[in-house]
Design a protein around this motif. Structure first.
Motif, PDB file in Angstrom:
ATOM      1  N   PHE A   7      -6.669  39.688  -7.177  1.00 39.62           N
ATOM      2  CA  PHE A   7      -5.994  39.856  -5.748  1.00 39.62           C
ATOM      3  C   PHE A   7      -4.907  38.660  -5.878  1.00 39.62           C
ATOM      4  CE2 PHE A   7     -10.499  41.101  -5.261  1.00 39.62           C
ATOM      5  CZ  PHE A   7     -10.253  42.203  -4.704  1.00 39.62           C
ATOM      6  N   ASP A   8      -5.089  37.570  -6.300  1.00 45.37           N
ATOM      7  CA  ASP A   8      -4.063  36.414  -6.390  1.00 45.37           C
ATOM      8  C   ASP A   8      -3.102  36.847  -7.205  1.00 45.37           C
ATOM      9  OD1 ASP A   8      -5.628  34.680  -4.566  1.00 45.37           O
ATOM     10  OD2 ASP A   8      -6.488  33.623  -6.394  1.00 45.37           O
ATOM     11  N   ARG A   9      -3.331  37.475  -8.302  1.00 45.82           N
ATOM     12  CA  ARG A   9      -2.170  38.026  -9.337  1.00 45.82           C
ATOM     13  C   ARG A   9      -1.368  38.992  -8.523  1.00 45.82           C
ATOM     14  NH1 ARG A   9      -2.085  36.800 -14.222  1.00 45.82           N
ATOM     15  NH2 ARG A   9      -1.360  39.156 -14.869  1.00 45.82           N
ATOM     16  N   LEU A  10      -1.881  39.954  -7.674  1.00 51.34           N
ATOM     17  CA  LEU A  10      -1.097  40.883  -6.949  1.00 51.34           C
ATOM     18  C   LEU A  10      -0.424  40.183  -5.503  1.00 51.34           C
ATOM     19  CD1 LEU A  10      -0.309  43.711  -6.315  1.00 51.34           C
ATOM     20  CD2 LEU A  10      -2.351  43.880  -5.142  1.00 51.34           C
ATOM     21  N   LEU A  11      -0.784  38.999  -5.109  1.00 46.86           N
ATOM     22  CA  LEU A  11      -0.248  38.280  -3.989  1.00 46.86           C
ATOM     23  C   LEU A  11       1.214  37.729  -4.677  1.00 46.86           C
ATOM     24  CD1 LEU A  11      -3.073  36.892  -2.356  1.00 46.86           C
ATOM     25  CD2 LEU A  11      -1.670  38.491  -1.330  1.00 46.86           C
ATOM     26  N   ILE A  12       0.792  37.054  -5.826  1.00 42.70           N
ATOM     27  CA  ILE A  12       2.137  36.601  -6.759  1.00 42.70           C
ATOM     28  C   ILE A  12       3.093  37.457  -6.958  1.00 42.70           C
ATOM     29  CG2 ILE A  12       2.742  35.397  -8.683  1.00 42.70           C
ATOM     30  CD1 ILE A  12       1.457  33.496  -7.088  1.00 42.70           C
ATOM     31  N   SER A  13       2.681  38.644  -7.393  1.00 40.99           N
ATOM     32  CA  SER A  13       3.548  39.710  -7.618  1.00 40.99           C
ATOM     33  C   SER A  13       4.413  39.999  -6.469  1.00 40.99           C
ATOM     34  CB  SER A  13       3.044  40.798  -8.601  1.00 40.99           C
ATOM     35  OG  SER A  13       3.827  41.959  -8.595  1.00 40.99           O
ATOM     36  N   GLN A  14       3.676  40.273  -5.205  1.00 43.98           N
ATOM     37  CA  GLN A  14       4.258  40.560  -4.076  1.00 43.98           C
ATOM     38  C   GLN A  14       5.403  39.535  -3.589  1.00 43.98           C
ATOM     39  OE1 GLN A  14       0.730  41.363  -1.797  1.00 43.98           O
ATOM     40  NE2 GLN A  14       1.869  43.368  -1.138  1.00 43.98           N
ATOM     41  N   ALA A  15       4.969  38.371  -3.572  1.00 41.69           N
ATOM     42  CA  ALA A  15       5.747  37.154  -3.498  1.00 41.69           C
ATOM     43  C   ALA A  15       7.032  37.103  -4.238  1.00 41.69           C
ATOM     44  CB  ALA A  15       5.113  35.597  -3.403  1.00 41.69           C
ATOM     45  N   LEU A  16       6.941  37.459  -5.538  1.00 39.67           N
ATOM     46  CA  LEU A  16       8.091  37.599  -6.346  1.00 39.67           C
ATOM     47  C   LEU A  16       9.047  38.812  -5.999  1.00 39.67           C
ATOM     48  CD1 LEU A  16       6.199  36.225  -9.795  1.00 39.67           C
ATOM     49  CD2 LEU A  16       8.049  34.833  -8.151  1.00 39.67           C
ATOM     50  N   HIS A  17       8.534  39.789  -5.761  1.00 42.73           N
ATOM     51  CA  HIS A  17       9.020  41.030  -5.512  1.00 42.73           C
ATOM     52  C   HIS A  17       9.984  41.095  -4.237  1.00 42.73           C
ATOM     53  CE1 HIS A  17      10.400  45.087  -5.026  1.00 42.73           C
ATOM     54  NE2 HIS A  17       9.565  45.565  -5.350  1.00 42.73           N
ATOM     55  N   GLU A  18       9.465  40.390  -3.061  1.00 38.39           N
ATOM     56  CA  GLU A  18       9.813  40.711  -1.823  1.00 38.39           C
ATOM     57  C   GLU A  18      11.111  39.917  -1.670  1.00 38.39           C
ATOM     58  OE1 GLU A  18       9.052  42.704   0.435  1.00 38.39           O
ATOM     59  OE2 GLU A  18       7.726  43.295  -1.002  1.00 38.39           O
ATOM     60  N   PRO A  19      11.788  38.603  -2.143  1.00 34.59           N
ATOM     61  CA  PRO A  19      10.694  37.579  -2.117  1.00 34.59           C
ATOM     62  C   PRO A  19      10.491  37.127  -0.867  1.00 34.59           C
ATOM     63  CG  PRO A  19      13.091  37.054  -2.355  1.00 34.59           C
ATOM     64  CD  PRO A  19      13.157  38.561  -2.012  1.00 34.59           C
ATOM     65  N   ALA A  20       9.327  36.006  -1.307  1.00 38.33           N
ATOM     66  CA  ALA A  20       8.707  35.596   0.203  1.00 38.33           C
ATOM     67  C   ALA A  20       7.875  33.994  -0.424  1.00 38.33           C
ATOM     68  CB  ALA A  20       7.640  36.299   0.778  1.00 38.33           C
ATOM     69  N   ARG A  21       7.968  33.348   0.330  1.00 37.50           N
ATOM     70  CA  ARG A  21       6.968  32.173   0.151  1.00 37.50           C
ATOM     71  C   ARG A  21       5.518  32.278   0.076  1.00 37.50           C
ATOM     72  NH1 ARG A  21      10.379  28.443  -1.911  1.00 37.50           N
ATOM     73  NH2 ARG A  21       8.807  26.781  -1.768  1.00 37.50           N
ATOM     74  N   LEU A  22       4.854  32.090  -0.985  1.00 38.35           N
ATOM     75  CA  LEU A  22       3.272  32.259  -0.883  1.00 38.35           C
ATOM     76  C   LEU A  22       2.896  30.973  -0.260  1.00 38.35           C
ATOM     77  CD1 LEU A  22       0.978  33.917  -1.220  1.00 38.35           C
ATOM     78  CD2 LEU A  22       1.017  33.195  -3.542  1.00 38.35           C
ATOM     79  N   LEU A  23       2.042  30.927   1.042  1.00 40.43           N
ATOM     80  CA  LEU A  23       1.405  29.631   1.386  1.00 40.43           C
ATOM     81  C   LEU A  23       0.054  29.835   0.837  1.00 40.43           C
ATOM     82  CD1 LEU A  23       2.706  29.607   4.909  1.00 40.43           C
ATOM     83  CD2 LEU A  23       3.718  28.565   2.883  1.00 40.43           C
ATOM     84  N   THR A  24      -0.633  28.947   0.025  1.00 46.55           N
ATOM     85  CA  THR A  24      -1.845  29.182  -0.439  1.00 46.55           C
ATOM     86  C   THR A  24      -2.414  27.629  -0.352  1.00 46.55           C
ATOM     87  OG1 THR A  24      -3.325  29.682  -2.450  1.00 46.55           O
ATOM     88  CG2 THR A  24      -0.975  28.760  -2.888  1.00 46.55           C
TER      89      THR A  24
END
Length: 128
Positions: free
Chosen positions: A96-113
């Protein structure tokens, strides 16, 4: 700025806002930011609740509804997001975290964690 919240931050924002770090809360409430939550987080909550790894006071779909009512936008999972997981180094094995990282990189968006291990992936990751 586009912000993607991870599962913990989404859960805190929807169910227990006092747990959010002040810096995250300010950014989530700012009209200057587009706040996104991933379908992957809802999927993670549903699976972990079903197998007994977490206990939720509300159903995952209610968390999603609350997030949308708060002004967060749902980020669907695309094929590009899913395929991007393969290009990530194995710093972290949680799918799940790996998918969130991929989404953040692709969009791009800052991932708050709240997960400090995710910061190894990119400068886009912000840890509370």
């Amino acid at each position: 700025m586009r912000l993607l919240v991870d599962t913990h931050v989404l859960l805190w924002a929807a169910a227990d806002p006092d747990r959010l770090p002040a810096s995250f809360r300010e950014r989530l409430e700012s009209p200057d930011n587009e706040v996104l939550f991933s379908a992957a987080s809802i999927w993670e909550l549903a699976i972990k609740a079903q197998i007994g790894r977490i206990s939720l006071a509300v159903l995952p779909e209610e968390i999603a509804r609350t997030a949308e009512e708060t002004g967060f936008a749902q980020l669907p999972i695309t094929a590009a997001h899913a395929a991007g997981v393969q290009r990530l180094p194995l710093h972290h094995r949680d799918p799940f975290d790996r998918l969130l990282i991929s989404q953040a990189l692709h969009e791009p968006a800052r991932l708050l964690t709240a997960d400090r291990f995710l910061a190894r992936y990119s400068d886009l990751v912000e840890v509370a």
